[in-house]
Write a protein that holds these residues in place. Structure first.
Motif, mmCIF file in Angstrom:
data_model
loop_
_atom_site.group_PDB
_atom_site.id
_atom_site.type_symbol
_atom_site.label_atom_id
_atom_site.label_comp_id
_atom_site.label_asym_id
_atom_site.label_seq_id
_atom_site.Cartn_x
_atom_site.Cartn_y
_atom_site.Cartn_z
ATOM 1 N N ASP A 60 -17.783 21.242 -29.028
ATOM 2 C CA ASP A 60 -17.398 19.813 -28.519
ATOM 3 C C ASP A 60 -16.756 18.954 -29.729
ATOM 4 O O ASP A 60 -15.964 18.098 -29.581
ATOM 5 C CB ASP A 60 -18.570 18.951 -27.858
ATOM 6 C CG ASP A 60 -19.025 19.743 -26.711
ATOM 7 O OD1 ASP A 60 -18.148 19.786 -25.718
ATOM 8 O OD2 ASP A 60 -20.401 19.978 -26.502
ATOM 9 N N MET A 61 -17.123 19.272 -30.850
ATOM 10 C CA MET A 61 -16.551 18.766 -32.277
ATOM 11 C C MET A 61 -16.517 19.858 -33.127
ATOM 12 O O MET A 61 -17.623 20.475 -33.556
ATOM 13 C CB MET A 61 -17.450 17.612 -32.529
ATOM 14 C CG MET A 61 -16.908 16.972 -33.896
ATOM 15 S SD MET A 61 -17.740 15.295 -34.388
ATOM 16 C CE MET A 61 -16.691 14.071 -33.607
ATOM 17 N N ARG A 89 -7.413 22.261 -28.344
ATOM 18 C CA ARG A 89 -6.098 21.522 -29.159
ATOM 19 C C ARG A 89 -6.949 19.989 -29.270
ATOM 20 O O ARG A 89 -6.320 19.601 -30.034
ATOM 21 C CB ARG A 89 -5.013 21.832 -28.189
ATOM 22 C CG ARG A 89 -3.669 21.436 -28.904
ATOM 23 C CD ARG A 89 -2.415 21.556 -28.176
ATOM 24 N NE ARG A 89 -1.400 21.419 -28.825
ATOM 25 C CZ ARG A 89 -0.206 21.220 -28.546
ATOM 26 N NH1 ARG A 89 0.004 21.124 -27.252
ATOM 27 N NH2 ARG A 89 0.788 21.115 -29.478
ATOM 28 N N THR A 90 -7.178 19.501 -28.339
ATOM 29 C CA THR A 90 -7.704 18.210 -28.438
ATOM 30 C C THR A 90 -9.030 17.926 -28.685
ATOM 31 O O THR A 90 -9.326 16.767 -28.677
ATOM 32 C CB THR A 90 -7.207 17.292 -27.113
ATOM 33 O OG1 THR A 90 -8.073 17.852 -26.069
ATOM 34 C CG2 THR A 90 -5.629 17.459 -26.927
ATOM 35 N N PRO A 92 -12.042 16.807 -30.948
ATOM 36 C CA PRO A 92 -12.327 15.965 -32.198
ATOM 37 C C PRO A 92 -12.640 16.872 -33.454
ATOM 38 O O PRO A 92 -13.486 17.589 -33.293
ATOM 39 C CB PRO A 92 -13.598 14.795 -31.799
ATOM 40 C CG PRO A 92 -13.735 15.062 -30.291
ATOM 41 C CD PRO A 92 -13.182 16.242 -30.089
ATOM 42 N N MET B 1 -5.793 14.723 -18.227
ATOM 43 C CA MET B 1 -5.030 14.138 -19.527
ATOM 44 C C MET B 1 -3.845 13.573 -18.946
ATOM 45 O O MET B 1 -3.128 14.140 -18.248
ATOM 46 C CB MET B 1 -4.606 15.453 -20.354
ATOM 47 C CG MET B 1 -5.848 15.718 -21.453
ATOM 48 S SD MET B 1 -5.509 16.773 -22.930
ATOM 49 C CE MET B 1 -4.725 18.060 -22.084
ATOM 50 N N VAL B 14 -6.373 11.362 -23.986
ATOM 51 C CA VAL B 14 -7.430 12.294 -23.919
ATOM 52 C C VAL B 14 -8.969 11.382 -23.762
ATOM 53 O O VAL B 14 -9.048 10.761 -24.442
ATOM 54 C CB VAL B 14 -7.301 12.983 -25.397
ATOM 55 C CG1 VAL B 14 -8.345 14.023 -25.434
ATOM 56 C CG2 VAL B 14 -6.205 13.557 -25.496
ATOM 57 N N ASP B 16 -12.376 13.411 -24.196
ATOM 58 C CA ASP B 16 -12.895 14.595 -24.268
ATOM 59 C C ASP B 16 -14.384 14.723 -23.791
ATOM 60 O O ASP B 16 -14.912 13.554 -23.714
ATOM 61 C CB ASP B 16 -12.624 14.979 -25.809
ATOM 62 C CG ASP B 16 -13.118 14.262 -26.884
ATOM 63 O OD1 ASP B 16 -14.225 13.659 -26.762
ATOM 64 O OD2 ASP B 16 -12.195 13.302 -27.525
ATOM 65 N N ASP B 17 -15.076 15.800 -23.985
ATOM 66 C CA ASP B 17 -16.651 15.752 -23.648
ATOM 67 C C ASP B 17 -17.490 15.210 -24.717
ATOM 68 O O ASP B 17 -18.282 14.463 -24.385
ATOM 69 C CB ASP B 17 -16.827 17.466 -23.625
ATOM 70 C CG ASP B 17 -16.094 18.101 -22.475
ATOM 71 O OD1 ASP B 17 -15.517 17.320 -21.453
ATOM 72 O OD2 ASP B 17 -16.397 19.288 -22.270
ATOM 73 N N PHE B 18 -16.740 15.268 -25.902
ATOM 74 C CA PHE B 18 -17.556 14.595 -26.905
ATOM 75 C C PHE B 18 -17.832 13.050 -26.823
ATOM 76 O O PHE B 18 -18.929 12.362 -26.746
ATOM 77 C CB PHE B 18 -16.939 14.767 -28.546
ATOM 78 C CG PHE B 18 -17.750 13.988 -29.299
ATOM 79 C CD1 PHE B 18 -18.951 14.423 -29.985
ATOM 80 C CD2 PHE B 18 -16.966 12.787 -29.922
ATOM 81 C CE1 PHE B 18 -19.461 13.820 -30.832
ATOM 82 C CE2 PHE B 18 -17.892 11.891 -30.894
ATOM 83 C CZ PHE B 18 -18.929 12.307 -31.283
#
Lengths: 194, 182
Positions: A60-61, A89-90, A92, B1, B14, B16-18
């Motif tokens: 996840d990061m 790609r996206t 963090p 997205m 975006v 994201d999961d984080f």
């Protein structure tokens, strides 16, 4: 702007990949993340190892030291960002570095990293950056030469009501008294905090 | 997205999961999380201290060997750089701020000289070698940098001098041949 100075971040269940050639430095970041409540932290010493981890596991990061593989850490980040088929790609990506020369910080920004954290890091400084990434997500921008988080930090207003984006707000400010700063002068003010 | 394109660039939203998980409820309070992270560092301190101690010994040996200016000078400097990098990344996190500062300075000095293709500044490196030996001696070991303002200011000054020297070397190298001759 959302004030996140005291906002708590929930890292339970998230997976972190630390890519750092120095196992002892990696141990420090690993320990800090576990203290924050992260339950899955994976370490890699080389780009090849990191790619293997990304192939096998959901991450996840990622936190990357640019000194990786004789200074090819930033190229590794760029290779992930520029590949349209890469599922990460996206994701963090934070750059973690003891080299805080302006040229390194700019290079980290331009390779598509979300943030730069200066080593040696304190738990508070890493928490602050994780919190920033979580609560202030930035759009990604794709151009002919760049793919990564928007490098323009959102501004609240510009002299004369000139906004750079539709979402930028207006604020009352003093009259202009001299020429505007050049981009280089502005960039020189962007320092990483310990 | 979601993506918006204007011809020259494309902007992609975006989520994201984080971010989603980090913002979800159930997090440890911020201060508790930071306190727990400090406790983790305390737990790791003995093993990291052992490593820093070993790297300091290697750094000191490399710097002392470099004083001979013999045919292995570049090897000794490379060894000193490797040890300095390792110390710089860790020492401050476990409370050895003076040693970390000296190591960071040495990294900067060596990187600056390499970038300018100039000789390593012997006097500046020797000065840091002496400072390291002082930092490793019992009265100074573990002493925070803020308690030694004169020492840190002096060492910082030598780094600034090295950078100024490098700028002069780079400017001379970039000057046209006629200017160099004059």
């Amino acid at each position: 702007m959302l004030d996140t100075r005291n906002a708590a971040i929930n890292l339970a269940g998230l997976s972190f990949l630390l890519v750092d050639p120095n196992p002892h430095a990696s141990t420090i970041v690993h320990g800090i993340l576990r203290g924050f409540g992260a339950t899955r932290v994976v370490e890699a010493r080389t780009p090849d190892h990191a790619i293997q981890v990304l192939t096998d596991q959901k991450i996840d990061m990622m936190l990357v030291d640019p000194s990786l593989a004789n200074g090819r850490g930033l190229a590794f980040i760029r290779s992930i960002r520029k590949d349209p088929n890469n599922p990460f790609r996206t994701m963090p990506i934070l750059v973690v570095t003891a080299d805080t020369r302006t040229s390194t910080i700019k290079a980290a920004r331009d390779c598509g990293a979300n943030m730069v954290v200066a080593k040696p890091m304190s738990p508070a400084s890493l928490y602050e950056r994780l919190s920033w990434v979580a609560f202030h997500p930035r759009n990604f921008v794709e151009t002919a030469t760049y793919f990564g988080p928007d490098r323009r930090f959102k501004i609240e207003g510009l002299p004369g009501g000139v906004g750079r984006r539709a979402g930028d707000g207006q604020v009352a400010i003093a009259e202009e008294e001299g020429p505007a700063m050049s981009q280089n002068e502005i960039d020189s003010l962007l320092q990483t905090a310990r | 997205m979601k993506a918006v394109s204007n011809g020259t660039h494309r902007e992609i939203e975006v989520d994201d999961d984080f971010g989603r998980q980090a913002r979800s409820p159930g997090a440890l309070p911020r201060d508790d999380a930071i306190e727990r992270a400090h406790a983790e560092l305390t737990r790791l301190k003995p093993q990291l201290e052992e490593h820093v101690k070993l790297q300091c010994q290697q750094l000191e040996a490399a710097l002392l060997a470099a004083r001979a200016r013999d045919e292995k000078h570049l090897v000794h400097i490379a060894d000193a750089y490797a040890a300095s990098l390792s110390i710089r990344d860790i020492a401050d996190s476990i409370g050895h701020s003076l040693v970390g500062f000296i190591a960071a300075n040495l990294c900067t000095i060596i990187e600056t000289a390499d970038a300018a293709h100039m000789d390593y500044p012997a006097a500046v490196i020797d000065c840091h070698c002496d400072a390291l030996r002082l930092a490793l001696s019992p009265p100074y070991l573990g002493k925070p940098l803020r308690e030694l303002p004169e020492l840190s200011a002096g060492l910082s000054q030598t780094v600034r001098i090295t950078k100024a020297m490098a700028e002069r070397v780079a400017a001379a190298a970039a000057a046209p041949p006629a200017a160099k001759a004059s």
